[in-house]
Design a protein around this motif. Structure first.
Motif, mmCIF file in Angstrom:
data_model
loop_
_atom_site.group_PDB
_atom_site.id
_atom_site.type_symbol
_atom_site.label_atom_id
_atom_site.label_comp_id
_atom_site.label_asym_id
_atom_site.label_seq_id
_atom_site.Cartn_x
_atom_site.Cartn_y
_atom_site.Cartn_z
ATOM 1 N N ILE A 12 -2.031 8.948 -12.680
ATOM 2 C CA ILE A 12 -2.972 8.238 -13.427
ATOM 3 C C ILE A 12 -2.372 6.969 -13.824
ATOM 4 C CG2 ILE A 12 -4.512 8.653 -15.295
ATOM 5 C CD1 ILE A 12 -4.060 11.678 -14.968
ATOM 6 N N TYR A 13 -3.260 5.781 -13.822
ATOM 7 C CA TYR A 13 -2.582 4.605 -14.323
ATOM 8 C C TYR A 13 -3.803 4.137 -15.227
ATOM 9 C CZ TYR A 13 -0.250 3.286 -9.835
ATOM 10 O OH TYR A 13 0.723 3.283 -8.809
ATOM 11 N N ALA A 14 -2.912 3.915 -16.735
ATOM 12 C CA ALA A 14 -3.821 3.754 -17.757
ATOM 13 C C ALA A 14 -3.286 1.965 -18.153
ATOM 14 C CB ALA A 14 -3.585 4.636 -18.750
ATOM 15 N N LEU A 38 -4.814 5.902 -1.346
ATOM 16 C CA LEU A 38 -3.732 4.977 -0.826
ATOM 17 C C LEU A 38 -4.218 3.653 -1.989
ATOM 18 C CD1 LEU A 38 -3.873 5.618 2.734
ATOM 19 C CD2 LEU A 38 -1.932 5.308 1.780
ATOM 20 N N HIS A 39 -3.467 2.930 -2.296
ATOM 21 C CA HIS A 39 -3.761 1.841 -3.378
ATOM 22 C C HIS A 39 -2.511 0.786 -3.279
ATOM 23 C CE1 HIS A 39 -2.302 3.938 -6.731
ATOM 24 N NE2 HIS A 39 -1.183 4.239 -6.011
ATOM 25 N N SER A 40 -2.971 -0.447 -3.530
ATOM 26 C CA SER A 40 -1.891 -1.621 -3.816
ATOM 27 C C SER A 40 -2.083 -2.328 -5.010
ATOM 28 C CB SER A 40 -1.473 -2.221 -2.558
ATOM 29 O OG SER A 40 -2.437 -3.241 -2.395
ATOM 30 N N PRO A 58 0.767 -1.197 -0.093
ATOM 31 C CA PRO A 58 -0.002 -0.064 -0.114
ATOM 32 C C PRO A 58 1.032 1.434 -0.109
ATOM 33 C CG PRO A 58 -0.696 -1.510 1.791
ATOM 34 C CD PRO A 58 0.470 -2.003 1.210
ATOM 35 N N HIS A 59 0.532 2.199 -0.820
ATOM 36 C CA HIS A 59 1.181 3.476 -0.902
ATOM 37 C C HIS A 59 0.189 4.474 -1.300
ATOM 38 C CE1 HIS A 59 1.450 1.753 -4.975
ATOM 39 N NE2 HIS A 59 1.343 3.071 -5.416
ATOM 40 N N ASP A 60 0.622 5.732 -0.957
ATOM 41 C CA ASP A 60 0.193 6.859 -1.783
ATOM 42 C C ASP A 60 1.072 7.464 -2.510
ATOM 43 O OD1 ASP A 60 1.616 8.698 -0.064
ATOM 44 O OD2 ASP A 60 0.001 9.419 1.083
ATOM 45 N N HIS A 61 0.904 8.802 -3.293
ATOM 46 C CA HIS A 61 2.053 9.330 -4.170
ATOM 47 C C HIS A 61 2.564 10.697 -3.519
ATOM 48 C CE1 HIS A 61 -0.170 6.714 -7.258
ATOM 49 N NE2 HIS A 61 1.165 6.080 -6.767
ATOM 50 N N GLY A 62 2.740 10.664 -2.197
ATOM 51 C CA GLY A 62 2.948 11.705 -1.477
ATOM 52 C C GLY A 62 2.315 12.958 -1.751
ATOM 53 N N LEU A 72 0.613 2.761 -19.045
ATOM 54 C CA LEU A 72 1.057 3.951 -19.131
ATOM 55 C C LEU A 72 0.725 4.870 -17.966
ATOM 56 C CD1 LEU A 72 0.017 5.640 -22.476
ATOM 57 C CD2 LEU A 72 2.473 5.167 -21.670
ATOM 58 N N ARG A 73 1.625 5.778 -17.291
ATOM 59 C CA ARG A 73 1.142 6.165 -16.075
ATOM 60 C C ARG A 73 1.712 7.850 -16.178
ATOM 61 N NH1 ARG A 73 2.645 5.589 -10.786
ATOM 62 N NH2 ARG A 73 4.743 5.729 -11.525
ATOM 63 N N ILE A 74 0.830 8.683 -15.647
ATOM 64 C CA ILE A 74 1.285 9.959 -15.618
ATOM 65 C C ILE A 74 1.368 10.375 -14.069
ATOM 66 C CG2 ILE A 74 0.584 12.456 -16.175
ATOM 67 C CD1 ILE A 74 -0.456 11.229 -18.932
#
Ligand SMILES: [Fe+2]
Length: 167
Positions: free
Chosen positions: A88-90, A136-138, A79-83, A148-150
């Motif tokens: 965006i997860y594609a 928060l997600h994993s 589990p993490h966040d992005h601070g 692709l991620r932005i």
């Protein structure tokens, strides 16, 4: 730079410049969903030579980054966040099982935070998901995947806090 990538970078820049909040990210997510609908675009942006984390483009003015990821086998993250950032997860190929969490107790530099799972869902090719600051997600990936991620900023340069899942 590859034409498709420079077009994507320009489009993201235009959207995020006039709309830097969550609404702009939804617009970027829609753009990515449109792009992934064309298999040729996927081959161009995430060719077979793609590594686990390839930085395709960084906008030094706004800070956002376009990344391609390819995992040849299973790949999971805790589990993490992005601070301070969003991401965006594609999903382009394969499947990701994503779990979202609520915060139970905050993390500090030397103590992991505690989080509780709230929902689990699958990202399949063409699915795009926005994670705002603090979400928060994993991800769990059981087979080969690519996406692709932005990111709102280059997260490899950001100090991240640790979280542990509790029941
Ligand atoms: Fe993430």
């Amino acid at each position: 730079m590859e034409k498709l990538l420079s077009q994507l970078a320009d489009d993201c820049s235009n959207i995020l410049k006039s709309n830097p909040g969550p609404e702009g990210r939804v617009q970027v997510a829609n753009l990515l969903a449109e792009l992934l609908a064309d298999a040729e675009n996927i081959e161009t942006l995430i060719p077979d030579t793609t590594g686990e984390r390839d930085l395709l483009f960084e906008n030094t003015d706004l800070g956002f980054c376009i990344l391609a990821h390819q995992y040849k086998g299973p790949k999971s993250s805790p589990p993490h966040d992005h601070g301070e950032s969003w991401a965006i997860y594609a999903q382009a190929r394969g499947e990701t099982e994503m779990t979202d969490y609520e915060l139970v107790s905050a993390a500090s530099a030397d103590t992991p935070g505690k989080v509780r799972a709230t929902k689990t869902y699958r990202l399949t090719p063409g699915d795009v998901h926005v994670y705002d600051e603090g979400d928060l997600h994993s991800p769990t990936r059981e087979g080969p995947t690519s996406l692709l991620r932005i990111e709102g900023m280059d997260l490899s340069k950001v100090k991240r806090l640790r979280y542990e899942a509790v029941a």
